[in-house]
Scaffold this motif. Sequence first.
Motif: not given
Length: 154
Positions: A24-41
């Motif tokens: 879930l923490l990894g998912l939260a990190c992915a969601l924080m980077l969602l506005p930057l695009g797919t690769l950062p996500l």
Amino acid sequence: MQPSTALHDERLTAPRSWWGIAVLLGLACALMLLPLGTLPLLAGLVGGTALAGLAVSSYGSARVRVVGGALAAGDARIPVTALGEPEVLDAEESRAWRTYKADTRAFMLMRSYVPTAVRIEVTDRTDPTPYVYVSTREPQALVAALLAARTQAA
């Protein structure tokens, strides 16, 4: 020369729910980077999950062993000749020794997710540590191994 075999060997691993929290923490990190695009996500998902998993693994990998005439609990290695009688603690007693009965000078390898423990008095007069508290899922086996090691050392 053969290496001495362990009389008791136990690894205190983290519960499965902690691994779920790491994901879930990894998912939260992915969601924080969602506005930057797919690769950062994807990088956030993989990197966040890996870091959280590393933290869970390092904390949850405490090892309790009785080997070579010594109790090895975490980073501590204490000769069984410097230890007194071991005392098996049930869930209620181990909670008491982790909280209001605890001595700040004691060595404590405690894991809150392990309900039982063993408490052993330190008999070495030069050591200021009054006792050793070790969380264990198999307290009877640890006590038996300590007593067997003491018999072998004598």
